[in-house]
Write a protein that holds these residues in place. Structure first.
Motif, mmCIF file in Angstrom:
data_model
loop_
_atom_site.group_PDB
_atom_site.id
_atom_site.type_symbol
_atom_site.label_atom_id
_atom_site.label_comp_id
_atom_site.label_asym_id
_atom_site.label_seq_id
_atom_site.Cartn_x
_atom_site.Cartn_y
_atom_site.Cartn_z
ATOM 1 N N ASP A 1 1.557 -1.950 19.177
ATOM 2 C CA ASP A 1 1.209 -3.228 18.555
ATOM 3 C C ASP A 1 -0.329 -2.534 18.075
ATOM 4 O O ASP A 1 -1.239 -2.687 18.913
ATOM 5 N N LEU A 2 -0.536 -2.420 16.876
ATOM 6 C CA LEU A 2 -1.854 -1.701 16.305
ATOM 7 C C LEU A 2 -2.400 -2.748 15.505
ATOM 8 O O LEU A 2 -3.088 -2.317 14.630
ATOM 9 N N ARG A 3 -2.117 -4.094 15.271
ATOM 10 C CA ARG A 3 -2.635 -4.963 14.362
ATOM 11 C C ARG A 3 -4.178 -5.246 14.600
ATOM 12 O O ARG A 3 -4.605 -5.206 15.606
ATOM 13 N N SER A 4 -4.763 -4.846 13.462
ATOM 14 C CA SER A 4 -6.364 -5.159 13.298
ATOM 15 C C SER A 4 -7.105 -4.017 13.997
ATOM 16 O O SER A 4 -8.191 -4.133 14.601
ATOM 17 N N ALA A 5 -6.148 -2.863 14.559
ATOM 18 C CA ALA A 5 -7.047 -1.887 15.345
ATOM 19 C C ALA A 5 -7.888 -1.072 14.448
ATOM 20 O O ALA A 5 -7.403 -1.002 13.122
ATOM 21 N N ARG A 6 -8.955 -0.660 14.934
ATOM 22 C CA ARG A 6 -9.719 0.329 14.093
ATOM 23 C C ARG A 6 -9.579 1.885 14.551
ATOM 24 O O ARG A 6 -9.781 2.377 15.463
ATOM 25 N N LEU A 7 -9.022 2.530 13.340
ATOM 26 C CA LEU A 7 -8.328 3.904 13.506
ATOM 27 C C LEU A 7 -9.352 4.807 12.696
ATOM 28 O O LEU A 7 -8.830 5.923 12.425
ATOM 29 N N HIS A 8 -10.247 4.142 12.060
ATOM 30 C CA HIS A 8 -10.990 5.118 11.226
ATOM 31 C C HIS A 8 -11.292 6.333 11.818
ATOM 32 O O HIS A 8 -11.940 6.583 12.964
ATOM 33 N N GLY A 9 -11.171 7.567 10.886
ATOM 34 C CA GLY A 9 -11.253 8.909 11.163
ATOM 35 C C GLY A 9 -10.481 9.459 12.295
ATOM 36 O O GLY A 9 -10.756 10.565 12.830
ATOM 37 N N ALA A 10 -9.493 8.651 12.830
ATOM 38 C CA ALA A 10 -8.635 9.002 13.899
ATOM 39 C C ALA A 10 -7.685 10.234 13.484
ATOM 40 O O ALA A 10 -7.278 10.508 12.338
ATOM 41 N N ASP A 11 -7.206 11.364 14.365
ATOM 42 C CA ASP A 11 -6.327 12.312 14.140
ATOM 43 C C ASP A 11 -4.866 11.938 14.285
ATOM 44 O O ASP A 11 -4.702 11.733 15.444
ATOM 45 N N LEU A 12 -4.465 11.720 13.322
ATOM 46 C CA LEU A 12 -2.687 11.449 13.415
ATOM 47 C C LEU A 12 -1.997 12.607 13.212
ATOM 48 O O LEU A 12 -0.703 12.218 12.844
ATOM 49 N N ARG A 13 -2.068 13.661 13.034
ATOM 50 C CA ARG A 13 -1.486 14.780 12.967
ATOM 51 C C ARG A 13 -0.245 14.940 13.800
ATOM 52 O O ARG A 13 -0.629 14.906 15.181
ATOM 53 N N GLY A 14 1.083 14.709 13.542
ATOM 54 C CA GLY A 14 2.056 14.910 14.417
ATOM 55 C C GLY A 14 2.468 13.550 15.176
ATOM 56 O O GLY A 14 3.414 13.620 16.086
ATOM 57 N N THR A 15 1.894 12.635 15.102
ATOM 58 C CA THR A 15 1.658 11.250 15.538
ATOM 59 C C THR A 15 2.814 10.601 15.200
ATOM 60 O O THR A 15 3.291 10.328 13.991
ATOM 61 N N THR B 1 -4.043 13.374 8.738
ATOM 62 C CA THR B 1 -2.273 13.203 8.832
ATOM 63 C C THR B 1 -2.002 14.812 8.187
ATOM 64 O O THR B 1 -2.538 15.400 7.655
ATOM 65 N N ASP B 2 -0.504 14.861 8.648
ATOM 66 C CA ASP B 2 -0.029 16.041 8.118
ATOM 67 C C ASP B 2 1.447 15.657 7.661
ATOM 68 O O ASP B 2 1.952 14.425 8.113
ATOM 69 N N GLU B 3 2.143 16.733 7.619
ATOM 70 C CA GLU B 3 3.795 16.224 7.124
ATOM 71 C C GLU B 3 4.479 15.813 8.317
ATOM 72 O O GLU B 3 5.669 15.410 8.196
ATOM 73 N N SER B 4 4.096 16.034 9.653
ATOM 74 C CA SER B 4 4.701 15.699 10.828
ATOM 75 C C SER B 4 4.308 14.178 11.088
ATOM 76 O O SER B 4 5.160 13.770 12.160
ATOM 77 N N THR B 5 3.327 13.641 10.466
ATOM 78 C CA THR B 5 3.054 12.234 11.049
ATOM 79 C C THR B 5 4.388 11.443 10.637
ATOM 80 O O THR B 5 4.586 11.316 9.409
ATOM 81 N N VAL B 6 4.679 10.636 11.399
ATOM 82 C CA VAL B 6 5.744 9.357 11.094
ATOM 83 C C VAL B 6 5.216 8.151 11.139
ATOM 84 O O VAL B 6 4.681 7.717 11.972
ATOM 85 N N TRP B 7 5.503 7.636 9.958
ATOM 86 C CA TRP B 7 4.850 6.317 9.570
ATOM 87 C C TRP B 7 5.821 5.106 9.768
ATOM 88 O O TRP B 7 7.074 5.502 9.335
ATOM 89 N N PRO B 8 5.425 4.002 10.052
ATOM 90 C CA PRO B 8 6.646 3.040 10.111
ATOM 91 C C PRO B 8 7.094 2.774 8.732
ATOM 92 O O PRO B 8 6.359 2.636 7.703
ATOM 93 N N VAL B 9 8.483 2.598 8.716
ATOM 94 C CA VAL B 9 9.259 2.011 7.454
ATOM 95 C C VAL B 9 8.673 0.618 6.910
ATOM 96 O O VAL B 9 9.095 -0.303 7.673
ATOM 97 N N THR B 10 8.268 0.476 5.762
ATOM 98 C CA THR B 10 7.884 -0.677 5.179
ATOM 99 C C THR B 10 8.998 -1.589 4.759
ATOM 100 O O THR B 10 9.920 -0.658 3.943
#
Length: 309
Positions: free
Chosen positions: A269-283, A300-309
């Motif tokens: 649960d990351l609602r309203s979280a502040r992720l500015h500048g975070a490194d999400l490569r491979g996350t 981010t990179d190609e291995s970053t997995v995003w939630p399906v909207t």
């Protein structure tokens, strides 16, 4: 390193100071207002005038001597106050040292109650002695690493991340209450300029409560924080590489410029979280809730997995 004077040396300095003070009281008035010489008195023809001049000169010396005595008296009072303050400070330092030593002994006890008492005693030491806060933080982090290890990479270590997040895992408060208390203390500790980054790599804090914890800059690489409850947590610039954060509650968390590479955030649960500048490569953010989250300038990179909207 400055050397302290021996008691004999201090005594000699005191004696010298007393003698100098007496000399100043006795001789300084005569040097500032010297007695009238016979030659000067002869110049005054009126006898009563001569006596008056001598009395005035004597009164000036007396007044100056009184002022010097008052000044020296003030110095004595000030010296006494300084000595008293120094004794109080030494006594306080001795008490802090004694409490710290006793608390460390308690942390090694086989009794849970005794260990918990030692943890709270360390928190009091940190509160009452700011200079000892970095040491207390170091000890508490070491306590967590020792009592809640997550030995990722060891030959007989756990699989990381585990195949599933076990919902039956008890809250850390029930599973290891002393570790939970240590984490609470670290999360609410006041900041200190000389404190090193908090090192909690490879620890098992599953189902822990860390609401509004101050953990900015912490090293939590490979840590297991699955199902941890930490809304409004401060993890700015934290190192969370390969951390297990599945099903965590990090609503309104501060994660600006955090290193979340290869971190596992499924169902987080990351609602309203502040992720500015975070490194999400491979996350892995599969099914994570990101409503209202600040994702500006994330890496981010190609291995970053995003939630399906």
């Amino acid at each position: 390193m400055a050397r302290r004077l021996s008691p004999l040396g201090v005594g000699l300095l005191v004696v010298a100071a007393v003698l100098l003070s007496l000399a100043a009281v006795l001789w300084a008035p005569q040097m500032v207002y010297p007695p009238l010489t016979d030659h000067e008195l002869i110049q005054v023809s009126d006898g009563e005038k001569r006596i008056e001049l001598q009395q005035v000169q004597s009164q000036l010396q007396k007044d100056l001597r009184g002022q010097l005595l008052q000044f020296l008296g003030g110095l004595v009072v000030l010296a006494g106050a300084v000595a008293g303050w120094r004794q109080l400070r030494l006594a306080h330092e001795g008490q802090v040292t004694e409490r710290f030593t006793r608390a460390i002994d308690q942390l090694g006890s086989n009794s849970l109650d005794v260990r918990i008492g030692g943890l709270y005693a360390l928190e009091r030491v940190a509160r009452n002695s700011p200079s000892d806060r970095p040491t207390v933080t170091y000890v508490l982090a070491g306590f967590i690493r020792q009592h809640a290890p997550w030995l990722v990479g060891a030959a007989d270590g756990p699989r990381h991340p585990s195949l599933d997040v076990d919902p039956r895992t008890p809250w850390l408060t029930n599973r290891a209450p002393d570790v939970q208390i240590a984490a609470h203390i670290l999360g609410r500790r006041p900041p200190h300029a000389e404190e090193a980054a908090l090192y909690l790599s490879r620890v098992d804090l599953r189902h822990c409560r860390l609401t509004r914890a101050r953990l900015a800059g912490s090293n939590l690489r490979h840590a297991n924080l699955a199902r941890t409850w930490m809304p409004e947590v401060d993890l700015r610039n934290a190192r969370l590489f390969n951390a297990d954060l599945r099903q965590t509650n990090m609503r309104d968390a501060r994660l600006t410029y955090a290193d979340l590479r290869n971190a596992h955030l499924q169902h987080a649960d990351l609602r309203s979280a502040r992720l500015h500048g975070a490194d999400l490569r491979g996350t892995n953010l599969d099914q994570a809730r990101l409503d209202g989250a600040d994702l500006t300038a994330v890496r981010t990179d190609e291995s970053t997995v995003w939630p399906v909207t």
